[in-house]
Every structure is written in structure tokens, then in C-alpha cells.
Motif scaffolding. Structure first.
Motif, PDB file in Angstrom:
ATOM      1  N   ARG A  63      40.434  19.410  40.642  1.00 22.80           N
ATOM      2  CA  ARG A  63      39.283  19.138  41.735  1.00 22.80           C
ATOM      3  C   ARG A  63      38.595  17.733  41.843  1.00 22.80           C
ATOM      4  NH1 ARG A  63      35.040  23.526  41.790  1.00 22.80           N
ATOM      5  NH2 ARG A  63      34.582  22.612  43.789  1.00 22.80           N
ATOM      6  N   LYS A  64      38.545  17.159  40.832  1.00 20.27           N
ATOM      7  CA  LYS A  64      38.045  15.708  40.830  1.00 20.27           C
ATOM      8  C   LYS A  64      38.979  14.813  41.585  1.00 20.27           C
ATOM      9  CE  LYS A  64      35.114  16.063  36.838  1.00 20.27           C
ATOM     10  NZ  LYS A  64      35.144  15.594  35.328  1.00 20.27           N
ATOM     11  N   GLN A  65      40.308  15.267  41.621  1.00 20.06           N
ATOM     12  CA  GLN A  65      41.483  14.311  42.110  1.00 20.06           C
ATOM     13  C   GLN A  65      41.696  14.692  43.414  1.00 20.06           C
ATOM     14  OE1 GLN A  65      42.223  11.810  40.216  1.00 20.06           O
ATOM     15  NE2 GLN A  65      44.356  11.276  41.045  1.00 20.06           N
ATOM     16  N   ALA A  66      41.658  15.713  43.866  1.00 18.42           N
ATOM     17  CA  ALA A  66      42.136  16.561  45.146  1.00 18.42           C
ATOM     18  C   ALA A  66      41.112  16.601  46.011  1.00 18.42           C
ATOM     19  CB  ALA A  66      42.848  17.651  44.743  1.00 18.42           C
ATOM     20  N   ASP A  67      41.591  16.190  47.353  1.00 21.87           N
ATOM     21  CA  ASP A  67      40.566  16.659  48.427  1.00 21.87           C
ATOM     22  C   ASP A  67      41.480  16.416  49.609  1.00 21.87           C
ATOM     23  OD1 ASP A  67      38.266  17.404  49.970  1.00 21.87           O
ATOM     24  OD2 ASP A  67      38.047  15.399  50.476  1.00 21.87           O
ATOM     25  N   PRO A  68      41.782  17.803  50.387  1.00 19.43           N
ATOM     26  CA  PRO A  68      41.367  19.172  49.989  1.00 19.43           C
ATOM     27  C   PRO A  68      42.334  19.744  48.835  1.00 19.43           C
ATOM     28  CG  PRO A  68      42.764  19.235  51.797  1.00 19.43           C
ATOM     29  CD  PRO A  68      42.323  17.806  51.561  1.00 19.43           C
ATOM     30  N   LEU A  69      41.939  20.853  48.228  1.00 22.79           N
ATOM     31  CA  LEU A  69      42.607  21.221  47.283  1.00 22.79           C
ATOM     32  C   LEU A  69      42.836  23.074  47.805  1.00 22.79           C
ATOM     33  CD1 LEU A  69      43.853  21.890  44.284  1.00 22.79           C
ATOM     34  CD2 LEU A  69      41.545  22.126  43.529  1.00 22.79           C
ATOM     35  N   VAL A  70      44.207  23.336  47.813  1.00 20.67           N
ATOM     36  CA  VAL A  70      44.332  24.454  48.212  1.00 20.67           C
ATOM     37  C   VAL A  70      45.096  25.428  47.000  1.00 20.67           C
ATOM     38  CG1 VAL A  70      45.637  25.997  49.933  1.00 20.67           C
ATOM     39  CG2 VAL A  70      44.445  23.988  50.767  1.00 20.67           C
ATOM     40  N   ILE A  71      44.765  26.424  46.446  1.00 20.54           N
ATOM     41  CA  ILE A  71      45.216  27.260  45.422  1.00 20.54           C
ATOM     42  C   ILE A  71      45.501  28.526  45.865  1.00 20.54           C
ATOM     43  CG2 ILE A  71      44.523  28.124  43.125  1.00 20.54           C
ATOM     44  CD1 ILE A  71      42.116  26.283  43.181  1.00 20.54           C
ATOM     45  N   VAL A  72      46.975  28.898  45.683  1.00 20.16           N
ATOM     46  CA  VAL A  72      47.429  30.123  46.132  1.00 20.16           C
ATOM     47  C   VAL A  72      47.428  30.979  44.722  1.00 20.16           C
ATOM     48  CG1 VAL A  72      49.556  31.369  46.795  1.00 20.16           C
ATOM     49  CG2 VAL A  72      49.141  29.137  47.814  1.00 20.16           C
ATOM     50  N   THR A  73      47.072  32.244  44.935  1.00 19.26           N
ATOM     51  CA  THR A  73      47.311  33.228  43.508  1.00 19.26           C
ATOM     52  C   THR A  73      47.587  34.695  44.171  1.00 19.26           C
ATOM     53  OG1 THR A  73      45.933  33.839  41.789  1.00 19.26           O
ATOM     54  CG2 THR A  73      44.604  34.054  43.799  1.00 19.26           C
ATOM     55  N   ASN A  74      48.128  35.306  43.384  1.00 15.50           N
ATOM     56  CA  ASN A  74      48.378  36.683  43.403  1.00 15.50           C
ATOM     57  C   ASN A  74      47.357  37.769  43.230  1.00 15.50           C
ATOM     58  OD1 ASN A  74      51.326  36.802  44.557  1.00 15.50           O
ATOM     59  ND2 ASN A  74      51.729  36.054  42.497  1.00 15.50           N
ATOM     60  N   ASN A  75      47.334  38.834  44.170  1.00 19.51           N
ATOM     61  CA  ASN A  75      46.600  39.887  43.956  1.00 19.51           C
ATOM     62  C   ASN A  75      47.071  40.943  43.144  1.00 19.51           C
ATOM     63  OD1 ASN A  75      44.619  41.887  44.104  1.00 19.51           O
ATOM     64  ND2 ASN A  75      44.328  41.835  46.134  1.00 19.51           N
ATOM     65  N   VAL A  76      47.112  41.023  41.885  1.00 25.38           N
ATOM     66  CA  VAL A  76      47.752  42.089  40.972  1.00 25.38           C
ATOM     67  C   VAL A  76      46.930  42.997  40.446  1.00 25.38           C
ATOM     68  CG1 VAL A  76      49.404  40.211  40.440  1.00 25.38           C
ATOM     69  CG2 VAL A  76      47.431  40.610  38.870  1.00 25.38           C
ATOM     70  N   PHE A  77      45.691  43.232  41.099  1.00 25.73           N
ATOM     71  CA  PHE A  77      44.745  44.211  40.490  1.00 25.73           C
ATOM     72  C   PHE A  77      44.534  45.624  41.100  1.00 25.73           C
ATOM     73  CE2 PHE A  77      43.719  39.773  40.926  1.00 25.73           C
ATOM     74  CZ  PHE A  77      44.087  39.305  39.571  1.00 25.73           C
ATOM     75  N   GLU A  78      45.270  45.803  42.067  1.00 23.87           N
ATOM     76  CA  GLU A  78      44.812  47.146  42.651  1.00 23.87           C
ATOM     77  C   GLU A  78      46.146  48.203  42.719  1.00 23.87           C
ATOM     78  OE1 GLU A  78      44.837  45.474  47.073  1.00 23.87           O
ATOM     79  OE2 GLU A  78      43.093  44.582  46.688  1.00 23.87           O
ATOM     80  N   ASP A  79      46.776  48.150  42.016  1.00 19.76           N
ATOM     81  CA  ASP A  79      47.805  49.164  41.778  1.00 19.76           C
ATOM     82  C   ASP A  79      47.251  50.367  40.830  1.00 19.76           C
ATOM     83  OD1 ASP A  79      48.153  48.158  39.147  1.00 19.76           O
ATOM     84  OD2 ASP A  79      50.420  47.812  39.589  1.00 19.76           O
ATOM     85  N   GLY A  80      46.206  50.252  40.142  1.00 17.67           N
ATOM     86  CA  GLY A  80      45.603  51.269  39.185  1.00 17.67           C
ATOM     87  C   GLY A  80      46.599  51.597  38.219  1.00 17.67           C
ATOM     88  N   MET A  81      47.509  51.043  37.829  1.00 18.13           N
ATOM     89  CA  MET A  81      48.403  51.345  36.822  1.00 18.13           C
ATOM     90  C   MET A  81      47.755  50.633  35.274  1.00 18.13           C
ATOM     91  SD  MET A  81      50.911  52.748  38.172  1.00 18.13           S
ATOM     92  CE  MET A  81      52.076  52.907  36.739  1.00 18.13           C
ATOM     93  N   ILE A  82      48.046  51.422  34.297  1.00 17.17           N
ATOM     94  CA  ILE A  82      47.715  50.701  33.019  1.00 17.17           C
ATOM     95  C   ILE A  82      48.956  50.625  32.445  1.00 17.17           C
ATOM     96  CG2 ILE A  82      46.889  51.424  30.652  1.00 17.17           C
ATOM     97  CD1 ILE A  82      44.752  51.361  32.809  1.00 17.17           C
ATOM     98  N   TYR A  83      49.037  49.174  31.831  1.00 19.29           N
ATOM     99  CA  TYR A  83      50.148  48.505  31.378  1.00 19.29           C
ATOM    100  C   TYR A  83      50.103  48.356  29.657  1.00 19.29           C
ATOM    101  CZ  TYR A  83      51.441  47.580  36.099  1.00 19.29           C
ATOM    102  OH  TYR A  83      51.645  47.844  37.598  1.00 19.29           O
ATOM    103  N   ASP A  84      51.050  47.701  29.269  1.00 18.49           N
ATOM    104  CA  ASP A  84      50.922  47.530  27.802  1.00 18.49           C
ATOM    105  C   ASP A  84      49.862  46.400  27.500  1.00 18.49           C
ATOM    106  OD1 ASP A  84      52.342  44.615  27.725  1.00 18.49           O
ATOM    107  OD2 ASP A  84      53.464  45.818  28.767  1.00 18.49           O
ATOM    108  N   ASP A  85      49.588  46.168  26.309  1.00 20.66           N
ATOM    109  CA  ASP A  85      48.334  45.356  25.915  1.00 20.66           C
ATOM    110  C   ASP A  85      48.497  43.898  26.534  1.00 20.66           C
ATOM    111  OD1 ASP A  85      47.256  47.785  25.108  1.00 20.66           O
ATOM    112  OD2 ASP A  85      47.638  46.841  22.967  1.00 20.66           O
ATOM    113  N   SER A  86      49.808  43.220  26.290  1.00 25.68           N
ATOM    114  CA  SER A  86      49.956  41.980  26.698  1.00 25.68           C
ATOM    115  C   SER A  86      49.768  41.757  28.204  1.00 25.68           C
ATOM    116  CB  SER A  86      51.178  41.148  26.157  1.00 25.68           C
ATOM    117  OG  SER A  86      52.330  42.023  26.691  1.00 25.68           O
TER     118      SER A  86
END
Length: 191
Positions: free
Chosen positions: A118-141
Motif C-alpha cells: 500500500r505504501k508503494q502502490a497508487d492505485p492498488l487494485v486487489i482481486v479476491t475470490n468469494n468462496v464463502f457462500e456455498d454453505g458447505m462444511i469442509y475438512d479442517d484445513s
């Protein structure tokens, strides 16, 4: 200015992020921090596709699947930066060794790397996935990974000037940023 762009796999978020950065960068140096670790032919094909899509756009690509702070050392100050993507970086930091790294260590390491970026970049654009909406329970890791990415995304969203979600190529501004964001949102939604 920092912008967080999130969406599901194949949502169009990467194409939107590139276009967004190109509009915002002006004549600044443009850096593409690529975080994918290539483990198979499918991943290689995806990387090759992204390289083709970026051709001729003036990006300097920095392959940085872990150790985000190292990317900063390869950039000129005040460059425009696209980080693609936070979900890969989180997975790489957590699972690259023989044993998974604990969630809090991964969160802390990534957020510290983001401070330098953030100190080095202007502008800074970050892409991320939305992996939170399937309602599944997965293994611990896997649940540890989802929790870590969720906490990182929450922190980045809180600190971002703008947060955009892309669904099926359609964007929705969740946290409007610049004064022109609302006008751009109206223009983008009209096609």
C-alpha cells in the motif's frame, strides 16, 4: 487509492480489474503481481490465457506466489499495481510447506505484506475470490483457509477506498470510492 474487487470463479472480476487499473493508472508504471502457483496443465492454461489478455497493455508482471513483501522490492515507487489474486496468495502461504501454516500466522504475514504494498502502490487494485457462500462444511484445513481468506478480505474491505463485487460480468459497488464512482457505476450498468 485501494480498490478490492471480489467475485466467484469465472465472474469477470479479473477482466474488470485490469480495465479498472488501466483507466486509473494514467501514465504510471503498471505492475501485475501474479500469485498463482502452477501445479498442473489447467493452471498453466489459465496463466497463459491471462498473459495473452494482458499483452500490449504495458504491465510488468511480477510472479509472486508467496512472500508478498518481495514484490515491493521489484517495483518503482508510486506505480499502479494489480494483485491477482488474494485467494491464491492465501492458499500458497498456508499450504506450500509440508504442513499447513496456522490461520493467524498466514493472516498476519499477508496483512504485513499488504502494508508495504500500500505504501508503494497508487492505485492498488486487489482481486479476491468469494468462496464463502456455498454453505458447505469442509475438512479442517480447508475451513482454516476459508476463515483466513475471510478475515483478510474483511480487513482489506475495511481499509479499501472502494469495494466492488462482480457477478456474471456485472459489477456492484459495495463501498463507493472516488467521486466519479457512482457515475461510472451507472454507465457500467447500462452497458
Amino acid at each position: 487509492m485501494m480498490t478490492l474487487i471480489l467475485g466467484g470463479s469465472g465472474s469477470g472480476k479479473s477482466a474488470y480489474a485490469e480495465d479498472y487499473l488501466l483507466r486509473a493508472a494514467g501514465d504510471k508504471n503498471k505492475y501485475y503481481i501474479a500469485t498463482m502457483q502452477i501445479r498442473d496443465a489447467e493452471m498453466q492454461a489459465k496463466v497463459d490465457r491471462h498473459h495473452r489478455l494482458r499483452q500490449g497493455k504495458g504491465f510488468t508482471t511480477i510472479e509472486q506466489p508467496t512472500e508478498l513483501e518481495q514484490a515491493v522490492l521489484q517495483m518503482e515507487p508510486a506505480g499502479a499495481v494489480l494483485l491477482e489474486c488474494m485467494s491464491n496468495l492465501t492458499a500458497n502461504e498456508m499450504f506450500s510447506g509440508e504442513q499447513p501454516v496456522d490461520r493467524q500466522t498466514v493472516i498476519t504475514k499477508i496483512l504485513q505484506g499488504m502494508e508495504g504494498l500500500r505504501k508503494q502502490a497508487d492505485p492498488l487494485v486487489i482481486v479476491t475470490n468469494n468462496v464463502f457462500e456455498d454453505g458447505m462444511i469442509y475438512d479442517d484445513s480447508t475451513m482454516e483457509y476459508i476463515e483466513a481468506l475471510g478475515r483478510i478480505n474483511e480487513r482489506l474491505a475495511a481499509e479499501a477506498d472502494e469495494v466492488v463485487e462482480v457477478v456474471a460480468g456485472i459489477l456492484q459497488r459495495i463501498k463507493p470510492g472516488s467521486p466519479g464512482a457512482k457515475a461510472q457505476n451507472r454507465q457500467d450498468s447500462r452497458g
